[in-house]
Design a protein around this motif. Structure first.
Motif, PDB file in Angstrom:
ATOM      1  N   GLN A 146      50.749  37.990  72.597  1.00  0.00           N
ATOM      2  CA  GLN A 146      50.345  39.324  72.176  1.00  0.00           C
ATOM      3  C   GLN A 146      51.497  40.017  71.462  1.00  0.00           C
ATOM      4  N   SER A 147      51.168  41.036  70.702  1.00  0.00           N
ATOM      5  CA  SER A 147      52.207  41.826  70.050  1.00  0.00           C
ATOM      6  C   SER A 147      53.053  42.515  71.127  1.00  0.00           C
ATOM      7  N   PRO A 148      54.279  42.874  70.801  1.00  0.00           N
ATOM      8  CA  PRO A 148      55.109  43.576  71.789  1.00  0.00           C
ATOM      9  C   PRO A 148      54.428  44.836  72.343  1.00  0.00           C
ATOM     10  N   ARG A 149      53.742  45.565  71.478  1.00  0.00           N
ATOM     11  CA  ARG A 149      53.055  46.785  71.940  1.00  0.00           C
ATOM     12  C   ARG A 149      51.937  46.438  72.916  1.00  0.00           C
ATOM     13  N   ALA A 150      51.129  45.416  72.584  1.00  0.00           N
ATOM     14  CA  ALA A 150      50.039  45.012  73.478  1.00  0.00           C
ATOM     15  C   ALA A 150      50.590  44.516  74.809  1.00  0.00           C
ATOM     16  N   GLN A 151      51.667  43.741  74.763  1.00  0.00           N
ATOM     17  CA  GLN A 151      52.295  43.274  76.006  1.00  0.00           C
ATOM     18  C   GLN A 151      52.690  44.453  76.883  1.00  0.00           C
ATOM     19  N   ALA A 152      53.347  45.433  76.285  1.00  0.00           N
ATOM     20  CA  ALA A 152      53.814  46.596  77.037  1.00  0.00           C
ATOM     21  C   ALA A 152      52.644  47.380  77.622  1.00  0.00           C
ATOM     22  N   MET A 153      51.626  47.616  76.802  1.00  0.00           N
ATOM     23  CA  MET A 153      50.472  48.401  77.266  1.00  0.00           C
ATOM     24  C   MET A 153      49.698  47.668  78.353  1.00  0.00           C
ATOM     25  N   HIS A 154      49.453  46.370  78.155  1.00  0.00           N
ATOM     26  CA  HIS A 154      48.719  45.615  79.166  1.00  0.00           C
ATOM     27  C   HIS A 154      49.511  45.517  80.466  1.00  0.00           C
ATOM     28  N   SER A 155      50.812  45.316  80.366  1.00  0.00           N
ATOM     29  CA  SER A 155      51.644  45.240  81.572  1.00  0.00           C
ATOM     30  C   SER A 155      51.654  46.563  82.319  1.00  0.00           C
ATOM     31  N   LYS A 156      51.744  47.646  81.574  1.00  0.00           N
ATOM     32  CA  LYS A 156      51.840  48.963  82.198  1.00  0.00           C
ATOM     33  C   LYS A 156      50.513  49.442  82.770  1.00  0.00           C
ATOM     34  N   PHE A 157      49.419  49.256  82.020  1.00  0.00           N
ATOM     35  CA  PHE A 157      48.161  49.868  82.418  1.00  0.00           C
ATOM     36  C   PHE A 157      47.115  48.901  82.968  1.00  0.00           C
ATOM     37  N   LEU A 158      46.969  47.741  82.359  1.00  0.00           N
ATOM     38  CA  LEU A 158      45.916  46.808  82.772  1.00  0.00           C
ATOM     39  C   LEU A 158      46.258  46.128  84.086  1.00  0.00           C
ATOM     40  N   ILE A 159      47.441  45.588  84.175  1.00  0.00           N
ATOM     41  CA  ILE A 159      47.841  44.868  85.385  1.00  0.00           C
ATOM     42  C   ILE A 159      47.937  45.810  86.579  1.00  0.00           C
ATOM     43  N   THR A 160      48.404  47.036  86.347  1.00  0.00           N
ATOM     44  CA  THR A 160      48.525  48.011  87.436  1.00  0.00           C
ATOM     45  C   THR A 160      47.197  48.686  87.755  1.00  0.00           C
ATOM     46  N   ARG A 161      46.176  48.438  86.909  1.00  0.00           N
ATOM     47  CA  ARG A 161      44.851  49.054  87.048  1.00  0.00           C
ATOM     48  C   ARG A 161      44.885  50.571  86.881  1.00  0.00           C
ATOM     49  N   GLU A 162      45.951  51.064  86.244  1.00  0.00           N
ATOM     50  CA  GLU A 162      46.047  52.494  85.967  1.00  0.00           C
ATOM     51  C   GLU A 162      45.001  52.911  84.935  1.00  0.00           C
ATOM     52  N   LYS A 163      44.710  51.995  84.006  1.00  0.00           N
ATOM     53  CA  LYS A 163      43.661  52.224  83.013  1.00  0.00           C
ATOM     54  C   LYS A 163      42.807  50.966  82.944  1.00  0.00           C
ATOM     55  N   THR A 164      41.688  51.102  82.285  1.00  0.00           N
ATOM     56  CA  THR A 164      40.810  49.961  82.091  1.00  0.00           C
ATOM     57  C   THR A 164      40.559  49.779  80.594  1.00  0.00           C
ATOM     58  N   CYS A 165      39.948  48.699  80.218  1.00  0.00           N
ATOM     59  CA  CYS A 165      39.807  48.311  78.804  1.00  0.00           C
ATOM     60  C   CYS A 165      39.308  49.448  77.920  1.00  0.00           C
ATOM     61  N   ILE A 166      38.256  50.137  78.364  1.00  0.00           N
ATOM     62  CA  ILE A 166      37.610  51.136  77.518  1.00  0.00           C
ATOM     63  C   ILE A 166      38.506  52.335  77.243  1.00  0.00           C
ATOM     64  N   ASP A 167      39.518  52.556  78.068  1.00  0.00           N
ATOM     65  CA  ASP A 167      40.435  53.673  77.820  1.00  0.00           C
ATOM     66  C   ASP A 167      41.153  53.521  76.482  1.00  0.00           C
ATOM     67  N   CYS A 168      41.477  52.308  76.100  1.00  0.00           N
ATOM     68  CA  CYS A 168      42.243  52.065  74.870  1.00  0.00           C
ATOM     69  C   CYS A 168      41.433  51.399  73.764  1.00  0.00           C
ATOM     70  N   HIS A 169      40.339  50.760  74.095  1.00  0.00           N
ATOM     71  CA  HIS A 169      39.620  49.946  73.118  1.00  0.00           C
ATOM     72  C   HIS A 169      38.258  50.497  72.720  1.00  0.00           C
ATOM     73  N   LYS A 170      38.094  51.819  72.739  1.00  0.00           N
ATOM     74  CA  LYS A 170      36.853  52.404  72.195  1.00  0.00           C
ATOM     75  C   LYS A 170      36.801  52.030  70.714  1.00  0.00           C
ATOM     76  N   GLY A 171      35.642  51.679  70.242  1.00  0.00           N
ATOM     77  CA  GLY A 171      35.497  51.331  68.834  1.00  0.00           C
ATOM     78  C   GLY A 171      35.790  49.879  68.525  1.00  0.00           C
ATOM     79  N   ILE A 172      36.024  49.062  69.531  1.00  0.00           N
ATOM     80  CA  ILE A 172      36.358  47.648  69.300  1.00  0.00           C
ATOM     81  C   ILE A 172      35.131  46.857  68.825  1.00  0.00           C
ATOM     82  N   ALA A 173      33.938  47.296  69.207  1.00  0.00           N
ATOM     83  CA  ALA A 173      32.743  46.557  68.799  1.00  0.00           C
ATOM     84  C   ALA A 173      31.781  47.395  67.965  1.00  0.00           C
ATOM     85  N   HIS A 174      32.042  48.683  67.861  1.00  0.00           N
ATOM     86  CA  HIS A 174      31.217  49.566  67.036  1.00  0.00           C
ATOM     87  C   HIS A 174      32.141  50.563  66.347  1.00  0.00           C
ATOM     88  N   LYS A 175      31.736  50.988  65.169  1.00  0.00           N
ATOM     89  CA  LYS A 175      32.440  52.099  64.529  1.00  0.00           C
ATOM     90  C   LYS A 175      32.283  53.312  65.455  1.00  0.00           C
TER      91      LYS A 175
END
Length: 124
Positions: free
Chosen positions: A91-120
């Motif tokens: 992953q990009s350095p930014r994605a690594q940092a964000m996933h490590s900080k928020f996804l692994i800790t469950r502080e945030k979930t996918c939809i918090d950062c990825h709105k618009g990933i499948a629809h405009k």
């Protein structure tokens, strides 16, 4: 959907509408189908039977989906994208940092950062 990574990607794997919008668990699936029946009601009785009316309601509908995904910890995303199987080194350095900080800790979930990933995104 056709203009997104979930439809066109190098692996050739393609997500379809039910992959994201219909829960796999039977009980959750029935609940979602009951919620969706209100959307069908809108089509049948004219509150959402044209493209213009749909676009007027689009933000509200999106907010319902975002809330649903937030409340179930983005379960439909995780059916294909488990944190345990992600290779953070690819992953990009930014994605690594964000996933490590928020996804692994469950502080945030996918939809918090990825709105618009499948629809405009709707007009916000």
């Amino acid at each position: 959907l056709k203009g997104t990574i979930h439809y066109n990607n190098r692996s050739g794997v393609r997500a379809t509408c039910p992959d994201c919008h219909v829960p796999h668990n039977w009980t959750d699936k029935i609940v979602r189908k009951m919620q969706a029946s209100k959307e069908v009601w809108g089509k049948v009785f004219g509150t959402m039977n044209t493209r213009e009316k749909f676009l007027e309601k689009r933000l509200e509908l999106a907010q319902h989906e975002w809330h649903r995904l937030k409340s179930n910890n983005s379960l439909e995303c995780r059916n294909c994208h488990s944190a345990e199987s992600m290779d953070f080194n690819r992953q990009s350095p930014r994605a690594q940092a964000m996933h490590s900080k928020f996804l692994i800790t469950r502080e945030k979930t996918c939809i918090d950062c990825h709105k618009g990933i499948a629809h405009k995104l709707p007009d916000m």
